[in-house]
Design an enzyme around this catalytic site. Structure first.
Site, PDB file in Angstrom:
ATOM      1  N   ASP A  26       0.877  -1.175   0.000  1.00  0.00           N
ATOM      2  CA  ASP A  26       0.000   0.000   0.000  1.00  0.00           C
ATOM      3  C   ASP A  26       0.908   1.217   0.000  1.00  0.00           C
ATOM      4  O   ASP A  26       1.565   1.518   1.008  1.00  0.00           O
ATOM      5  CB  ASP A  26      -0.891  -0.019   1.231  1.00  0.00           C
ATOM      6  CG  ASP A  26      -1.850   1.159   1.294  1.00  0.00           C
ATOM      7  OD1 ASP A  26      -1.724   2.065   0.447  1.00  0.00           O
ATOM      8  OD2 ASP A  26      -2.710   1.185   2.190  1.00  0.00           O
TER       9      ASP A  26
ATOM     10  N   TYR B  13      -4.694  16.208 -10.817  1.00  0.00           N
ATOM     11  CA  TYR B  13      -3.879  15.095 -11.311  1.00  0.00           C
ATOM     12  C   TYR B  13      -2.646  15.612 -12.035  1.00  0.00           C
ATOM     13  O   TYR B  13      -1.524  15.151 -11.814  1.00  0.00           O
ATOM     14  CB  TYR B  13      -4.716  14.216 -12.235  1.00  0.00           C
ATOM     15  CG  TYR B  13      -3.932  13.116 -12.911  1.00  0.00           C
ATOM     16  CD1 TYR B  13      -3.457  12.027 -12.177  1.00  0.00           C
ATOM     17  CD2 TYR B  13      -3.673  13.163 -14.279  1.00  0.00           C
ATOM     18  CE1 TYR B  13      -2.738  11.008 -12.797  1.00  0.00           C
ATOM     19  CE2 TYR B  13      -2.961  12.147 -14.904  1.00  0.00           C
ATOM     20  CZ  TYR B  13      -2.489  11.072 -14.156  1.00  0.00           C
ATOM     21  OH  TYR B  13      -1.777  10.074 -14.776  1.00  0.00           O
TER      22      TYR B  13
ATOM     23  N   SER C 169       3.784  11.276 -17.068  1.00  0.00           N
ATOM     24  CA  SER C 169       2.643  11.618 -17.909  1.00  0.00           C
ATOM     25  C   SER C 169       3.032  12.746 -18.844  1.00  0.00           C
ATOM     26  O   SER C 169       3.748  13.678 -18.454  1.00  0.00           O
ATOM     27  CB  SER C 169       1.452  12.049 -17.046  1.00  0.00           C
ATOM     28  OG  SER C 169       0.421  12.617 -17.835  1.00  0.00           O
TER      29      SER C 169
ATOM     30  N   LYS D 269       1.287  14.923 -11.061  1.00  0.00           N
ATOM     31  CA  LYS D 269       2.238  14.289 -11.967  1.00  0.00           C
ATOM     32  C   LYS D 269       3.434  15.204 -12.229  1.00  0.00           C
ATOM     33  O   LYS D 269       4.572  14.738 -12.374  1.00  0.00           O
ATOM     34  CB  LYS D 269       1.569  13.906 -13.281  1.00  0.00           C
ATOM     35  CG  LYS D 269       0.476  12.867 -13.151  1.00  0.00           C
ATOM     36  CD  LYS D 269       0.950  11.589 -12.469  1.00  0.00           C
ATOM     37  CE  LYS D 269       1.795  10.708 -13.357  1.00  0.00           C
ATOM     38  NZ  LYS D 269       2.071   9.381 -12.740  1.00  0.00           N
TER      39      LYS D 269
END
Length: 332
Positions: free
Chosen positions: A93, A186, A172, A190
């Site tokens: 995790d 997001y 990304s 990134k």
């Protein structure tokens, strides 16, 4: 450099050099022990399988291996048996330092070493930025950035002690490519991960640890990024954006993605790119690899940014931080 490598360099680095020599002679490559995070589906699952097929020992890590991801664990076990490859799973995790520590120690205990870390875990969200609470932004940053720090703190002491290794970051194209609205939390996370990766690359070079940032673009199918994307929790703010002049903006963005995405682009190309990086000899792995069928411009902008970074380090007299080498580190 001393001509007696068993004396002059640490064992793991010697293995990496031996790998390079074997490739030049056409011999079989050394099998690496690899840990990849977020490997229950998407890029992670595909990459874990391709790496296992390439002959490596791969630990596909994920959370809740005995719960919601039990099916994925069984699928990995069946794949390993059917293909006769060394694909394993482990509980990790990334939101827990204790879990990261346990997973890395489990790998070390079972395999005796750890060669490569692949940071793939992350989480996407979609919606107007204002409708996300600050707490949500912190959670998104945790999933995409702090997660890598936990795994690094668990694994890097091992790689440094061994005298070599590889860290691969799955980033990304949104970091520097063309980006639409409604993905701000997001995209910001990134970008944070990319900045961490760049700094780590320089900090690890003298430890003979290589770094590569793999930059996927948008794919029309093959991942669950949008299907599993998180939503804003402030319903009232979300309603304002959904009923005002931006009422259809979310729909327009998704339609725009459909228009610009390459329909037959195969997400397996991301996995293939990672396998190629892993199988390169020491000192030859690129700093950044783009896998962007839509060509959103990230490769152009990253090319400029990475050149500026390299020029700055050289001007500072720190050019050796750009790529690990077989020569002794400064001060060694």
């Amino acid at each position: 450099m001393d001509q007696q490598p068993g004396v002059a360099c640490q064992r793991r680095f010697c293995v990496l050099i031996a790998t390079s020599l074997k490739r030049q002679k056409g011999e079989a490559a050394v099998k690496y022990v690899i840990v990849i995070t977020g490997a229950s589906s998407g890029f992670g699952a595909l990459t874990a399988r391709r790496l296992a097929e390439a002959g490596h020992t791969v630990y596909a890590t994920m959370r809740e291996t005995g719960g919601r991801n039990a099916e994925q664990v069984e699928a990995a076990r069946k794949f390993a048996a059917e293909k006769n490859v060394d694909l394993r799973t482990a509980e990790l995790d990334v939101s827990s330092q204790e879990s990261a520590n346990r997973a890395v120690q489990q790998v070390l205990g079972a395999a005796g070493r750890l060669d490569i870390i692949i940071h793939n875990a992350g989480h996407m969200v979609f919606g107007p930025a204002e409708a996300f609470t600050p707490e949500q932004l912190a959670e998104i940053y945790d999933a995409n950035v702090l997660s890598t720090q936990r795994v690094n703190r668990a694994a890097l002491p091992i790689l440094r002690k061994q005298g070599g290794g590889v860290v691969i970051w799955v980033g990304s194209s949104s970091t520097r490519g063309g980006t639409p609205p409604y993905l701000a939390p997001y995209f910001a996370a990134k970008a944070g991960m990319d900045a961490m990766a760049m700094s780590y690359a320089g900090e690890l070079a003298r430890w003979k640890i290589e770094s590569t940032i793999v930059v996927p673009g948008a794919f029309a199918s093959g991942t669950n990024h949008f299907a599993n994307a998180g939503k804003p929790s402030d319903a009232s703010r979300l309603n304002e954006y959904s009923s005002g002049p931006t009422a259809r903006l979310g729909e327009e963005i998704m339609q725009g993605f459909a228009r610009t995405a390459v329909p037959d682009a195969d997400v397996a190309e991301v996995a293939n790119a990672i396998v190629k990086v892993v199988d390169m000899p020491f000192g030859k792995r690129p700093f950044r690899v783009h896998v962007d069928p839509a060509n959103d411009g990230a490769e152009v902008v990253n090319g400029v940014a990475d050149r500026v970074r390299a020029e700055l380090l050289r001007n500072m007299g720190l050019g050796d931080l750009l790529r690990p080498s077989s020569t002794p580190a400064k001060g060694a």
